[in-house]
Motif scaffolding. Structure first.
Motif, PDB file in Angstrom:
ATOM      1  N   PHE A  23       0.883  -1.176  -0.164  1.00  0.00           N
ATOM      2  CA  PHE A  23       0.040   0.025  -0.049  1.00  0.00           C
ATOM      3  C   PHE A  23       0.733   1.209  -0.172  1.00  0.00           C
ATOM      4  O   PHE A  23       0.786   2.104  -0.806  1.00  0.00           O
ATOM      5  CB  PHE A  23      -0.979  -0.012   1.247  1.00  0.00           C
ATOM      6  N   SER A  24       1.878   1.247   0.905  1.00  0.00           N
ATOM      7  CA  SER A  24       2.522   2.585   0.991  1.00  0.00           C
ATOM      8  C   SER A  24       3.478   2.729  -0.289  1.00  0.00           C
ATOM      9  O   SER A  24       3.481   3.718  -0.968  1.00  0.00           O
ATOM     10  CB  SER A  24       3.774   2.461   2.227  1.00  0.00           C
ATOM     11  N   ASP A  25       4.113   1.486  -1.109  1.00  0.00           N
ATOM     12  CA  ASP A  25       4.732   1.597  -2.412  1.00  0.00           C
ATOM     13  C   ASP A  25       3.581   2.176  -3.394  1.00  0.00           C
ATOM     14  O   ASP A  25       3.994   2.924  -4.282  1.00  0.00           O
ATOM     15  CB  ASP A  25       5.031   0.468  -2.912  1.00  0.00           C
ATOM     16  N   PRO A 141      -7.360 -11.595  -6.670  1.00  0.00           N
ATOM     17  CA  PRO A 141      -6.399 -11.075  -5.619  1.00  0.00           C
ATOM     18  C   PRO A 141      -6.228  -9.332  -5.797  1.00  0.00           C
ATOM     19  O   PRO A 141      -6.323  -8.723  -4.654  1.00  0.00           O
ATOM     20  CB  PRO A 141      -5.260 -11.558  -5.497  1.00  0.00           C
ATOM     21  N   THR A 142      -5.897  -9.240  -6.701  1.00  0.00           N
ATOM     22  CA  THR A 142      -5.613  -7.584  -7.085  1.00  0.00           C
ATOM     23  C   THR A 142      -6.867  -6.688  -6.978  1.00  0.00           C
ATOM     24  O   THR A 142      -6.534  -5.548  -6.727  1.00  0.00           O
ATOM     25  CB  THR A 142      -4.764  -7.524  -8.555  1.00  0.00           C
ATOM     26  N   GLN A 143      -8.051  -7.197  -7.292  1.00  0.00           N
ATOM     27  CA  GLN A 143      -9.199  -6.368  -7.008  1.00  0.00           C
ATOM     28  C   GLN A 143      -9.344  -6.229  -5.614  1.00  0.00           C
ATOM     29  O   GLN A 143      -9.756  -5.055  -5.150  1.00  0.00           O
ATOM     30  CB  GLN A 143     -10.305  -7.153  -7.750  1.00  0.00           C
ATOM     31  N   ALA A 144      -9.560  -7.118  -4.678  1.00  0.00           N
ATOM     32  CA  ALA A 144      -9.457  -7.148  -3.358  1.00  0.00           C
ATOM     33  C   ALA A 144      -8.317  -6.117  -2.775  1.00  0.00           C
ATOM     34  O   ALA A 144      -8.639  -5.371  -1.706  1.00  0.00           O
ATOM     35  CB  ALA A 144      -9.434  -8.475  -2.502  1.00  0.00           C
ATOM     36  N   ILE A 300       3.033  -4.025  -7.386  1.00  0.00           N
ATOM     37  CA  ILE A 300       3.050  -5.548  -7.283  1.00  0.00           C
ATOM     38  C   ILE A 300       4.176  -5.992  -8.314  1.00  0.00           C
ATOM     39  O   ILE A 300       5.284  -7.030  -8.124  1.00  0.00           O
ATOM     40  CB  ILE A 300       1.848  -6.121  -7.565  1.00  0.00           C
ATOM     41  N   ILE A 301       4.321  -5.481  -9.635  1.00  0.00           N
ATOM     42  CA  ILE A 301       4.919  -5.786 -10.686  1.00  0.00           C
ATOM     43  C   ILE A 301       6.462  -5.480 -10.529  1.00  0.00           C
ATOM     44  O   ILE A 301       7.391  -5.929 -10.636  1.00  0.00           O
ATOM     45  CB  ILE A 301       4.488  -5.149 -12.143  1.00  0.00           C
ATOM     46  N   ARG A 302       6.531  -4.154  -9.922  1.00  0.00           N
ATOM     47  CA  ARG A 302       8.056  -3.719  -9.614  1.00  0.00           C
ATOM     48  C   ARG A 302       8.441  -4.471  -8.469  1.00  0.00           C
ATOM     49  O   ARG A 302       9.806  -4.503  -8.491  1.00  0.00           O
ATOM     50  CB  ARG A 302       7.878  -2.178  -9.013  1.00  0.00           C
TER      51      ARG A 302
END
Ligand code: ASP
Length: 306
Positions: A23-25, A141-144, A300-302
């Motif tokens: 979240f912070s990223d 998962p990425t939607q939640a 997430i990708i980074r």
């Protein structure tokens, strides 16, 4: 296969610190994006490779969002969209399609598929990370995560918050992922839906027969699309009755707290689960979910190869 790769198929193995770091990223990426885009336009990354986006089921938001996130993170997205015009039409299996595209050496896979595909098996059979972009009814998962990121942006914590889902809970992979995420982040889940749209095995959560009771309880309400394409043909109920009892409109939403949030993962059936007037309610953050989704996916990708 190595368990060190950072695939994201389910959420249950994530920890609170890991999610809070994500979240912070994501918020840092958002701040940087706003700053550079609006001032000097120096927002770019060097080319890092290709990413295979394989969408075997329809999508608008998730596909564009992952596509944008890949580009912003420096990966060129290679896209299969729905299978039309590909060898899937000639009977090639999804598994074979993935193994052939793998031979072209993408750095990672982003896959949307139905329940008949075993995403866990595919993940276990290749060394590249696999990100679940919506797997049948199993999870999204990425939607939640983008839903909870949007709540986190407002409240700074999810602990003790009440999240009410209204609508087609039975067919929702978004709910499946929230059921994994809630115990990790400490929020409670409530359901409000007609019996036909509730799961037969009820997880541990509050069920509100009357929507107003649920809205009184909730800090955030997530309306869900009535997923007609996943209903059995005999399971028909009157959409007009549904709208009357469970549709969100400006009058009904008054029962929600002043600092509550109104959400929807999209696409919206206007006039069924939600009236378009809801978008003018200051508590509605439906488009903010979409905006935040790109930063979350970029984060997430980074983090995939760190
Ligand atoms: N877009 C979400 C999903 O892919 C919700 C929906 O389709 O109704 O699950």
């Amino acid at each position: 296969m190595p368990s060190s790769k950072s695939s994201l198929i389910k959420l249950d193995r994530l920890t609170t610190p890991k999610i809070e770091k994500l979240f912070s990223d994501s918020m840092t990426l958002k701040q940087n994006f706003n700053k550079h885009q609006l001032s000097s336009g120096v927002y770019h990354s060097g080319y890092k490779g290709t990413a295979a986006l394989l969408f075997f089921e329809p999508s608008t938001r998730t596909r564009f969002s992952f596509e944008a996130a890949c580009s912003r993170a420096g990966y060129h997205p290679l896209i299969l969209d729905g299978g039309v015009g590909t060898s899937l039409e000639k009977g090639e299996t999804i598994e074979d399609t993935i193994y052939n595209i793998r031979a072209m050496r993408p750095m990672f896979f982003i896959v949307r598929c139905n329940d008949l595909v075993n995403l866990n098996e595919i993940d276990a059979s290749i060394s590249e990370p696999v990100l679940n972009a919506g797997w049948g009814r199993q999870g999204h998962p990425t939607q939640a995560l983008l839903d909870t990121l949007t709540m986190f942006e407002k409240w700074n914590t999810l602990k003790g918050k009440n999240i009410l889902f209204v609508g087609d809970i039975k067919h929702s992979r978004v709910v499946s992922s929230h059921l994994e995420l809630a115990p990790i982040l400490g929020y409670k889940i409530g359901f409000s839906a007609p019996p036909e749209l509730l799961p037969s095995v009820k997880p541990q959560c509050e069920v509100f027969t009357k929507l107003d009771d649920g809205l009184n309880w909730a800090d955030a309400v997530i309306a869900l699309r009535v997923q007609k394409e996943r209903h059995d043909s005999e399971n028909i109920f009157l959409l007009e009755d549904y709208r009357e009892a469970y549709g969100l409109n400006l009058k009904r939403i008054q029962a929600l707290k002043q600092d509550g949030l109104i959400m929807h993962p999209g696409p919206i059936n206007y006039g069924i689960e939600l009236e378009s007037e809801i978008l003018s309610d200051p508590r509605s953050c439906i488009l903010k979910q979409v905006e935040n989704g790109v930063f979350l996916r970029e984060a997430i990708i980074r983090g995939l190869f760190n």
